[in-house]
Design a protein around this motif. Structure first.
Motif, PDB file in Angstrom:
ATOM      1  N   GLY A   1       0.810  -1.214   0.000  1.00  0.00           N
ATOM      2  CA  GLY A   1       0.000   0.000   0.000  1.00  0.00           C
ATOM      3  C   GLY A   1       0.839   1.257   0.000  1.00  0.00           C
ATOM      4  N   LEU A   2       1.854   1.283   0.826  1.00  0.00           N
ATOM      5  CA  LEU A   2       2.696   2.471   0.936  1.00  0.00           C
ATOM      6  C   LEU A   2       3.433   2.761  -0.365  1.00  0.00           C
ATOM      7  CD1 LEU A   2       3.911   4.672   2.811  1.00  0.00           C
ATOM      8  CD2 LEU A   2       5.730   3.044   3.293  1.00  0.00           C
ATOM      9  N   PHE A   3       4.166   1.773  -0.864  1.00  0.00           N
ATOM     10  CA  PHE A   3       4.934   1.981  -2.094  1.00  0.00           C
ATOM     11  C   PHE A   3       4.032   2.098  -3.315  1.00  0.00           C
ATOM     12  CE2 PHE A   3       8.460  -0.317   0.236  1.00  0.00           C
ATOM     13  CZ  PHE A   3       9.211   0.831   0.453  1.00  0.00           C
ATOM     14  N   GLY A   4       3.010   1.258  -3.385  1.00  0.00           N
ATOM     15  CA  GLY A   4       2.132   1.259  -4.550  1.00  0.00           C
ATOM     16  C   GLY A   4       1.354   2.550  -4.719  1.00  0.00           C
ATOM     17  N   VAL A   5       0.744   3.010  -3.641  1.00  0.00           N
ATOM     18  CA  VAL A   5      -0.033   4.254  -3.725  1.00  0.00           C
ATOM     19  C   VAL A   5       0.892   5.441  -3.989  1.00  0.00           C
ATOM     20  CG1 VAL A   5      -1.461   5.858  -2.383  1.00  0.00           C
ATOM     21  CG2 VAL A   5      -1.952   3.414  -2.343  1.00  0.00           C
ATOM     22  N   ALA A   6       2.054   5.458  -3.338  1.00  0.00           N
ATOM     23  CA  ALA A   6       2.999   6.561  -3.576  1.00  0.00           C
ATOM     24  C   ALA A   6       3.464   6.570  -5.031  1.00  0.00           C
ATOM     25  CB  ALA A   6       4.193   6.446  -2.635  1.00  0.00           C
ATOM     26  N   ALA A   7       3.693   5.392  -5.601  1.00  0.00           N
ATOM     27  CA  ALA A   7       4.127   5.312  -7.000  1.00  0.00           C
ATOM     28  C   ALA A   7       3.055   5.842  -7.944  1.00  0.00           C
ATOM     29  CB  ALA A   7       4.486   3.871  -7.362  1.00  0.00           C
ATOM     30  N   ILE A   8       1.818   5.436  -7.724  1.00  0.00           N
ATOM     31  CA  ILE A   8       0.725   5.910  -8.569  1.00  0.00           C
ATOM     32  C   ILE A   8       0.528   7.411  -8.379  1.00  0.00           C
ATOM     33  CG2 ILE A   8      -1.758   5.744  -9.027  1.00  0.00           C
ATOM     34  CD1 ILE A   8      -0.052   3.358 -10.017  1.00  0.00           C
ATOM     35  N   TRP A   9       0.585   7.876  -7.153  1.00  0.00           N
ATOM     36  CA  TRP A   9       0.424   9.307  -6.862  1.00  0.00           C
ATOM     37  C   TRP A   9       1.488  10.119  -7.599  1.00  0.00           C
ATOM     38  CZ3 TRP A   9      -3.148  12.200  -4.379  1.00  0.00           C
ATOM     39  CH2 TRP A   9      -2.794  13.505  -4.055  1.00  0.00           C
ATOM     40  N   LEU A  10       2.740   9.684  -7.488  1.00  0.00           N
ATOM     41  CA  LEU A  10       3.825  10.423  -8.137  1.00  0.00           C
ATOM     42  C   LEU A  10       3.764  10.337  -9.659  1.00  0.00           C
ATOM     43  CD1 LEU A  10       6.827   9.622  -5.789  1.00  0.00           C
ATOM     44  CD2 LEU A  10       5.670  11.815  -6.082  1.00  0.00           C
ATOM     45  N   SER A  11       3.203   9.259 -10.183  1.00  0.00           N
ATOM     46  CA  SER A  11       3.130   9.129 -11.641  1.00  0.00           C
ATOM     47  C   SER A  11       2.237  10.201 -12.262  1.00  0.00           C
ATOM     48  CB  SER A  11       2.631   7.742 -12.038  1.00  0.00           C
ATOM     49  OG  SER A  11       1.243   7.606 -11.801  1.00  0.00           O
ATOM     50  N   GLN A  12       1.368  10.810 -11.450  1.00  0.00           N
ATOM     51  CA  GLN A  12       0.458  11.836 -11.950  1.00  0.00           C
ATOM     52  C   GLN A  12       0.897  13.246 -11.576  1.00  0.00           C
ATOM     53  OE1 GLN A  12      -1.905  10.751 -14.038  1.00  0.00           O
ATOM     54  NE2 GLN A  12      -0.890   8.818 -13.641  1.00  0.00           N
ATOM     55  N   ASP A  13       2.064  13.378 -10.955  1.00  0.00           N
ATOM     56  CA  ASP A  13       2.541  14.696 -10.540  1.00  0.00           C
ATOM     57  C   ASP A  13       2.946  15.510 -11.767  1.00  0.00           C
ATOM     58  OD1 ASP A  13       4.501  16.780  -9.403  1.00  0.00           O
ATOM     59  OD2 ASP A  13       3.689  15.830  -7.606  1.00  0.00           O
ATOM     60  N   PRO A  14       2.582  16.791 -11.819  1.00  0.00           N
ATOM     61  CA  PRO A  14       2.939  17.599 -12.988  1.00  0.00           C
ATOM     62  C   PRO A  14       4.440  17.905 -13.084  1.00  0.00           C
ATOM     63  CG  PRO A  14       1.804  18.945 -11.355  1.00  0.00           C
ATOM     64  CD  PRO A  14       1.750  17.527 -10.875  1.00  0.00           C
ATOM     65  N   ARG A  15       5.169  17.767 -11.983  1.00  0.00           N
ATOM     66  CA  ARG A  15       6.611  18.058 -11.990  1.00  0.00           C
ATOM     67  C   ARG A  15       7.389  16.812 -12.344  1.00  0.00           C
ATOM     68  NH1 ARG A  15       5.353  20.654  -6.352  1.00  0.00           N
ATOM     69  NH2 ARG A  15       4.179  18.735  -6.455  1.00  0.00           N
ATOM     70  N   SER A  16       8.185  16.863 -13.393  1.00  0.00           N
ATOM     71  CA  SER A  16       8.941  15.689 -13.830  1.00  0.00           C
ATOM     72  C   SER A  16       9.977  15.270 -12.797  1.00  0.00           C
ATOM     73  CB  SER A  16       9.610  15.941 -15.182  1.00  0.00           C
ATOM     74  OG  SER A  16      10.538  16.995 -15.083  1.00  0.00           O
ATOM     75  N   SER A  17      10.455  16.217 -11.994  1.00  0.00           N
ATOM     76  CA  SER A  17      11.433  15.874 -10.966  1.00  0.00           C
ATOM     77  C   SER A  17      10.842  14.941  -9.912  1.00  0.00           C
ATOM     78  CB  SER A  17      11.962  17.139 -10.284  1.00  0.00           C
ATOM     79  OG  SER A  17      10.911  17.833  -9.640  1.00  0.00           O
ATOM     80  N   ARG A  18       9.562  15.010  -9.697  1.00  0.00           N
ATOM     81  CA  ARG A  18       8.895  14.089  -8.769  1.00  0.00           C
ATOM     82  C   ARG A  18       8.350  12.858  -9.488  1.00  0.00           C
ATOM     83  NH1 ARG A  18       5.735  17.653  -4.277  1.00  0.00           N
ATOM     84  NH2 ARG A  18       7.581  18.742  -3.528  1.00  0.00           N
TER      85      ARG A  18
END
Length: 72
Positions: A4-21
């Protein structure tokens, strides 16, 4: 919990508008994969276990795109 921790964080970051994140998404996605393999194997969920290989390949593809082949 790690899934849950890694998976949700990965999906969350995949939609971040900043490429650095956004580039951290495949790192966290790959970090979750060993937990997926272990959990699905132990639970005899062999279909999801097999799908985990495809997810691993997809996250690895993102890792190569964001970390190995950096655009100039």
């Amino acid at each position: 919990m790690a899934i849950g921790l890694f998976g949700v964080a990965a999906i969350w970051l995949s939609q971040d508008p900043r490429s650095s994140r956004r580039r951290w998404s495949p790192v966290l996605g790959l970090a979750a994969q060993p937990f997926w393999f272990y959990t699905t194997w132990r639970a005899h969920q062999y279909g999801i276990f097999a799908l985990s290989f495809f997810y691993t390949f997809s996250w690895a593809r993102g890792f190569v795109a964001h970390w190995v082949r950096r655009p100039v």
